[in-house]
Design a protein around this motif. Structure first.
Motif, short mmCIF file in Angstrom:
data_model
loop_
_atom_site.label_atom_id
_atom_site.label_comp_id
_atom_site.label_asym_id
_atom_site.label_seq_id
_atom_site.Cartn_x
_atom_site.Cartn_y
_atom_site.Cartn_z
N ASP A 1 36.62 37.71 44.42
CA ASP A 1 35.69 38.31 44.51
C ASP A 1 35.77 39.35 45.79
OD1 ASP A 1 34.10 37.20 42.64
OD2 ASP A 1 33.13 35.69 43.76
N GLU B 1 32.45 42.35 34.99
CA GLU B 1 31.92 43.22 36.42
C GLU B 1 30.48 43.29 36.09
OE1 GLU B 1 34.04 43.82 38.44
OE2 GLU B 1 35.59 42.83 37.42
N ARG C 1 29.04 40.04 37.24
CA ARG C 1 29.28 39.94 38.95
C ARG C 1 28.48 40.76 39.72
NH1 ARG C 1 33.94 37.01 40.01
NH2 ARG C 1 34.90 36.16 38.15
N HIS D 1 25.11 39.65 42.37
CA HIS D 1 25.11 39.76 43.71
C HIS D 1 23.53 40.25 44.05
CE1 HIS D 1 29.45 39.52 43.54
NE2 HIS D 1 29.44 39.33 44.80
#
Length: 593
Positions: free
Chosen positions: A363, A435, A438, A442
């Motif tokens: 990460d 992607e 992820r 976040h």
């Protein structure tokens, strides 16, 4: 003065069960909140219109429900407790002078009705919870828990032999004739038979003491100059019936329990080696935390394989469209991400990257889509090297590697690379799915949902195991354990339905979906006043009001003196209500100072 109580029997008593059961008893709340009339409709097909009337199926389901509500795992002890407990007798509809049903009717009903009927009972209870507004439906929390099987380690046996023992004699004989047909010709390799076929008793030669072994030929290599040595035919030649060696397989493919073949051997950290079943649970994201889906598999089945089934069962039970699924890292596989994205569902599931335990995880490396490369924390470039099919799911991964010369001069080499000459980072070849996941994880919404998972999913499963008898299965076989899991979930949901204040009052579903509103109004009408301001972690300008009530009249009726946090969603406005001893807190983004 010292008193003394003497029992004087009477011939006539003025006694009613209605007077003996307290008004605020749990079973009274259950009887008032749940409509059990649908049970006769579910079980009508199992009864004939002729013959002597049997035990009311409503009584059978209420008896089983009592065992799950109070954690009584023994059916014999449950039948005895019903005879001794006046509230139990009142709940099943029996008077003080009536003989309660025997414990054997519970096992007979379980065999007669089967899993389908108990699942329909579970679905109906969820729909009754939905009618009073306890089900939100669009958010689903998924998790699993191990249920110890009713099987000892002394019952371990070879799975092949166990399956043969479970099969009937006729099935076993039919399988033998199917695998060894009598009409199959006998072939040989170098004069030796490779397939022996049973012949009729009349055609089989009788063995006698005069039978002598065949004499080896004179030109045999073992008979020349070595007549005193025993003869040996040499290595076994490869024939058409010699199958290639297969993989050894998992332990559950080779071993099984003779008592419960459906259970699986499991051994991991903090879990001793034993036979287990696994219950996969889906919990609704509403404030009531209603269990909307539950499936039982063998203990060794991976959690991620059941995510789609639990999601579909939740949608079928509630009739709502799921927009977000929250689970732990075990469910964070590429297949699940693809399925959720195809269904336009937000995956609040951390990726399953437990293998990356280095001090600088992946990460911390930033991916640059325009140049198809990674950049490390020191600003160096990791260029694309190729593709690998050994990880990253069914689609494989792309490999990115830094220059060994650059890594050798980097001050973080020992922390980042370890013993390797250069750092390598992989990216799933999934069209950017990893992607996108992820990036979503976040966001503040995903982090909040993942943080709330422990309060929703894990607390529900802890209550199933600690209070409703799901820690250890009392029955054997997957179907019976599935019925136990459904019964525990039914008891859990009924307690929520009976104890929820708006459900008892019969409020409309739209209002009952937000119980915090009623709590705030009761606090305001009790004379509460705001006493301080504070900033909150939510985005935008919000206000936190803490009201203190000296008369202590704002206590929540279901939680007593225990602090209770109840996050809900009121339309588009975030609302948070915390109830404690004599105080009320609420936060509303629209209520700006």
């Amino acid at each position: 003065m010292l008193g003394e109580k003497r029992l004087v029997p009477k011939l006539v008593y003025r006694f009613t069960l209605e007077e003996r059961v307290p008004v605020d008893h749990l079973l009274r709340r259950v009887a008032a909140a749940v409509d059990f009339s649908f049970v006769r409709r579910l079980t009508a097909r199992f009864y004939s219109h002729l013959g002597q009337p049997g035990i009311d199926p409503v009584v059978l389901f209420k008896m089983a429900l009592l065992g799950y509500l109070y954690g009584i795992t023994s059916e014999r002890r449950l039948a005895e407790a019903i005879q001794l407990n006046l509230a139990f007798m009142w709940f099943i509809g029996y008077d003080i002078d009536e003989r309660t049903p025997d414990h054997s009717v519970l096992s007979k009903a379980r065999q007669r009705f089967g899993v389908t009927t108990y699942r329909a009972f579970f679905t109906e209870i969820v729909r009754q919870c939905e009618q009073v507004g306890l089900v939100q439906g669009n958010r689903l929390y998924v998790d699993s828990t191990l249920v110890k099987a009713n099987a000892s380690m002394a019952s371990v046996g070879a799975r092949t032999l166990v399956e043969q023992q479970l099969a009937g004699v006729d099935e076993h004989v039919a399988a033998l004739w199917r695998d060894n047909p009598e009409s199959e010709p006998v072939t040989s390799v170098e004069g030796r038979p490779t397939n022996v076929v049973s012949l009729p008793s009349a055609a089989q030669p009788m063995a006698t003491e005069t039978t002598v072994p065949p004499v080896p030929p004179e030109n045999d290599a073992h008979s020349i100059g070595n007549s005193a040595l025993p003869t040996c035919s040499g290595p076994h030649p490869l024939g058409p019936d010699d199958l290639p060696n297969g993989r050894q397989g998992g332990v559950n493919e080779l071993a099984a329990s003779r008592s419960d073949p459906d259970a699986g051997l499991v051994s991991r950290d903090d879990v001793p080696l034993a036979f287990y079943h696994k219950a996969h649970v889906g919990v609704d994201g509403g404030a009531a935390r209603i269990i909307t889906a539950i499936e039982v598999t063998a203990g060794e089945v991976a959690d991620e394989h059941l995510l789609d089934r639990v999601r579909k069962e939740h949608a079928g039970t509630t009739g709502r469209t799921v927009v977000e699924v929250i689970a732990d890292t075990k469910y964070g596989t590429q297949e699940n991400y693809l399925a959720l994205e195809h269904a336009t569902i937000w995956p609040s599931i951390p990726p399953h990257d437990s293998w990356d335990q280095r001090a600088l995880p992946r990460d911390m490396f930033q991916y640059e889509p325009g140049h198809d490369r990674f950049r490390c924390p020191e600003g160096q470039i990791l260029a694309r090297q190729g593709r690998s099919q050994t990880g990253g799911g069914a689609l494989g991964v792309m490999i990115y590697r830094a220059s060994p010369k650059v890594c050798a001069a980097c001050p973080l080499k020992a922390t980042c690379c370890g013993d390797a000459k250069a750092r390598t980072v992989s990216r799933p070849e999934d069209g950017g799915l990893g992607e996108r996941v992820r990036t979503y994880l976040h966001t503040g919404h995903a982090k909040t949902s993942i943080r709330r998972r422990k309060c929703w999913a894990e607390s529900a499963m802890a209550e199933l195991k600690e209070r409703h008898g799901l820690r250890r299965a009392r029955c054997r076989g997957r179907a019976n354990v599935q019925i136990e899991a459904l019964g525990a979930a039914i008891a859990y949901n009924i307690k929520k339905l009976a104890r929820w204040p708006m459900a008892r009052l019969g409020a409309p579903a739209k209002c009952a979906q937000h119980p915090a509103v009623d709590t705030v109004e009761r606090c305001r009408t009790a004379g509460a006043r705001p006493c301080r301001r504070a900033r909150t972690p939510h985005a935008g300008r919000t206000r936190l009001l803490v009201a203190r009530n000296p008369q202590n009249t704002a206590r929540h009726p279901d939680f007593g003196n225990r602090p209770h946090a109840d996050p809900t969603i009121l339309g588009d406005q975030p609302l948070f209500v915390a109830v404690g001893v004599g105080r009320m807190c609420w936060r509303d983004a629209a209520d700006v100072a």
